[in-house]
Enzyme design. Structure first.
Site, PDB file in Angstrom:
ATOM      1  N   ASN A   1       0.812  -1.137   0.003  1.00  0.00           N
ATOM      2  CA  ASN A   1       0.104  -0.090   0.007  1.00  0.00           C
ATOM      3  C   ASN A   1       0.790   1.371   0.049  1.00  0.00           C
ATOM      4  O   ASN A   1       1.009   1.938  -1.113  1.00  0.00           O
ATOM      5  CB  ASN A   1      -1.047  -0.126   1.376  1.00  0.00           C
ATOM      6  CG  ASN A   1      -1.850   1.093   1.201  1.00  0.00           C
ATOM      7  OD1 ASN A   1      -1.925   2.321   0.396  1.00  0.00           O
ATOM      8  ND2 ASN A   1      -2.903   0.999   2.147  1.00  0.00           N
ATOM      9  N   ASP A   2       1.251   1.677   1.216  1.00  0.00           N
ATOM     10  CA  ASP A   2       2.107   2.892   1.336  1.00  0.00           C
ATOM     11  C   ASP A   2       3.316   3.053   0.400  1.00  0.00           C
ATOM     12  O   ASP A   2       3.550   4.029  -0.186  1.00  0.00           O
ATOM     13  CB  ASP A   2       2.480   3.171   2.775  1.00  0.00           C
ATOM     14  CG  ASP A   2       1.254   3.253   3.577  1.00  0.00           C
ATOM     15  OD1 ASP A   2       0.206   3.665   3.240  1.00  0.00           O
ATOM     16  OD2 ASP A   2       1.503   2.873   4.775  1.00  0.00           O
ATOM     17  N   VAL A   3       3.904   1.803  -0.084  1.00  0.00           N
ATOM     18  CA  VAL A   3       5.033   2.043  -0.851  1.00  0.00           C
ATOM     19  C   VAL A   3       4.659   2.230  -2.228  1.00  0.00           C
ATOM     20  O   VAL A   3       5.567   2.433  -3.040  1.00  0.00           O
ATOM     21  CB  VAL A   3       5.881   0.612  -0.653  1.00  0.00           C
ATOM     22  CG1 VAL A   3       6.629   0.371   0.535  1.00  0.00           C
ATOM     23  CG2 VAL A   3       5.217  -0.562  -1.210  1.00  0.00           C
TER      24      VAL A   3
END
Lengths: 99, 463
Positions: free
Chosen positions: B386-388
């Site tokens: 997700n965040d990456v």
């Protein structure tokens, strides 16, 4: 003559630089096995644990603490080396396409 | 004979360095393990032969128990549980160092005036302090990874103040013990505070920060073994400890850089908790797709990049993804894997999982090597990451992850994201990637969804 402390610090300094240089070259692909391998290697502290447990005048306290220390260090040595090897065996190139 | 052992130790130290040296490439890495094993056997047998060792029953039974525990751990542990095992072995290593330090402290009491002087005492205090705090800290990390403990950061008011006070007290007691080593009643208090400090240090750290924390604990465990080397005047211990310490240090620096954060921020930031309140809950439209649609897009693609994340490990989807990889490769699709340095719960976690599923390692690419390829790629398939992949890290200065290096998934022609729901990732922030016009959301469990896609693929091949 330098004292034991000074010699020890020299060794520490040099080993740290060697470590930094060698580890920097390890591919990120292998960072997990690297960690389990260094873990197994640092369980060399088992030597210290053997010496304290096996000292001629070891007190019961020393023996009990040393016993636990040897057990945990040996667990690390055995599981660390074996699991590193198990992981490394999984890293394969493509088997089918050999051009 | 006692002199001879030093040459054995020098040989062992050389083997340990070679062992790490050979880890730089998968082709030589197994040789590295053998070198390490050989060095270890030499050092242990040299110690047995050179020194006047007593209490063999104690020592041999400890060796037997350790071996009996170690073998099943190494062979039964599934690859998804490797982060937990690593945390556990940090705990074991640190415990060994701390207990040896404690035993030395009491053993040498009768000769305190000659044997517990200045620098030996400093080394013993450093060894026990690092050892005890790494022991409980690693147990906490293990609990979080095993999900016995909540993965979310556990915080309370004035947390950093409490931690700082505890650390100062532990340090103060340590210094006092260095000056007056005969005050044995202080030692259990000192050890107790170190143990407590380890717990409190790790509980505010969230699950996704575990790669950094594990690397840092690795470093501490190494340094406590190193301090033991100083206390016992054993150069081999100093070398092995320094190697482990520097390895942990490098890995934690890599992890920090990959998240654009500092050590202090990881350790004292309680990331995820603060930002969670700032989530914008506005509803934005997303496009979702069925397994059939996903299959037909993948089938017509020429180049696919798969982006795995922790969600893949949770869903145990690595073998299904291998099937997908094989299927697409047979159709002539160029499939690559893009691995972000902090994907998963420890450094290199994703690589091991994919290697376990027999995905050839030359298909796994690091972030910097693959980012240039996303613009030419037809489909980027994000599984459990997700965040990456959040483009806000590049553009939105107000975002908590601004500046973090990311995989340029948004530059692919089509993006498909397998995700259980729209819930935000660990940083608690919305991912703009999901709302882009070229993004298709594939809602479901990673393993189940990939199986569904696979069911569609052979049918189409026959048609």
């Amino acid at each position: 003559m330098p004292s034991n402390l000074e010699l020890g610090l020299y060794v520490f300094m040099l080993a740290t630089f060697v470590g930094l240089e060698v580890i920097r070259k390890v591919s990120p692909l292998l960072h997990t096995p690297l960690m389990s391998l260094t873990n197994a290697i640092s369980a060399i502290s088992v030597v210290g644990a053997i010496l304290i447990t096996g000292a001629a005048g070891a007190t019961t306290l020393s023996k009990v603490l040393g016993f636990i220390a040897i057990t945990s260090a040996v667990t690390n040595i055995v599981s660390g080396f074996l699991i590193t090897d198990r992981m490394l065996k999984m890293f394969k190139r493509r088997p089918e396409e050999k051009k | 004979m006692a002199q001879f052992v030093h040459y054995v130790y020098i040989l062992s130290a050389a083997l340990f360095i070679l062992s790490l040296r050979w880890m730089n490439h998968p082709a030589t890495a197994r040789r590295g393990v053998f070198a390490g094993e050989f060095g270890m056997i030499l050092a242990i047998s040299g110690t047995f032969m050179a020194f006047d060792v007593h209490n063999w029953t104690w020592i041999l039974s400890a060796f037997l128990i350790g071996t009996a525990a170690g073998i099943p751990i190494a062979y039964i542990m599934p690859m998804t549980a490797v982060p937990q095992r690593t945390a556990m072995s940090h705990a074991c290593g640190a415990l060994a160092a701390a207990l040896v330090g404690t035993a030395e402290f009491y053993q040498r009491q009768p000769h305190a005036s000659t044997e517990l002087t200045g620098f030996v005492m400093v080394a013993l205090i450093v060894e026990t302090l690092l050892g005890f705090l790494t022991f409980t800290g690693s147990l906490m990390a293990m609990g979080k990874l095993q999900e016995v403990l909540p993965q979310r950061p556990i915080t309370y008011p004035k947390q950093n103040v409490v931690n700082l006070v505890l650390f100062v007290v532990a340090l103060g007691l340590g210094i006092r013990l260095m000056l007056v080593p005969t005050d044995t009643y202080l030692f259990p208090i000192f050890a107790g505070i170190a143990l407590l400090f380890g717990v409190l240090l790790i509980i505010p750290i969230g699950g996704a920060d575990m790669p950094t924390v594990i690397a840092l604990l690795n470093s501490y465990a190494g340094l406590s073994a190193c301090a033991m080397g100083f206390a016992l005047d054993n150069k081999l211990l100093i070398i092995a400890g320094a190697l482990d310490g520097s390895s942990g240090l490098i890995l934690s620096i890599i992890m920090c850089k990959a998240m654009n954060r500092s050590f202090t921020n990881v350790l004292f930031g309680a990331f995820g908790q603060i930002q969670a309140s700032a989530v914008k809950t506005e509803k934005r439209p997303v496009r979702s797709a069925s397994p059939e649609e996903a299959a037909s897009i993948l089938e017509s693609a020429g180049k696919v990049i798969i982006v795995p994340g922790y969600g893949l490990a949770v869903a145990q989807a690595q073998h299904k993804i291998r099937e997908l990889f094989d299927n697409l490769t047979r159709r002539g699709v160029d499939v690559k894997f893009a691995i972000h340095p902090v994907a998963g719960r420890m450094p290199g976690h994703m690589n091991v999982l994919l290697a376990e599923a027999d995905i050839p390692y030359d298909r796994l690419y690091e972030m910097d090597d693959i980012n240039g390829e996303f613009p030419q790629c037809d489909v980027a398939l994000v599984i459990g990451a997700n965040d990456v992949t959040n483009p806000a890290a590049r553009t939105d200065k107000s975002s908590p992850i601004y500046g973090m290096p990311i995989l340029d998934v948004d530059k692919a022609h089509t993006v498909m994201v397998i995700k259980r729901s729209m819930s935000p990732g660990f940083a608690g922030i919305d991912n703009d990637l999901y709302y882009m016009d070229k993004t298709l959301m594939l809602f479901g469990d990673a393993k189940a969804f990939v199986s569904e896609i696979l069911k569609e693929l052979p049918a189409k091949a026959a048609a």
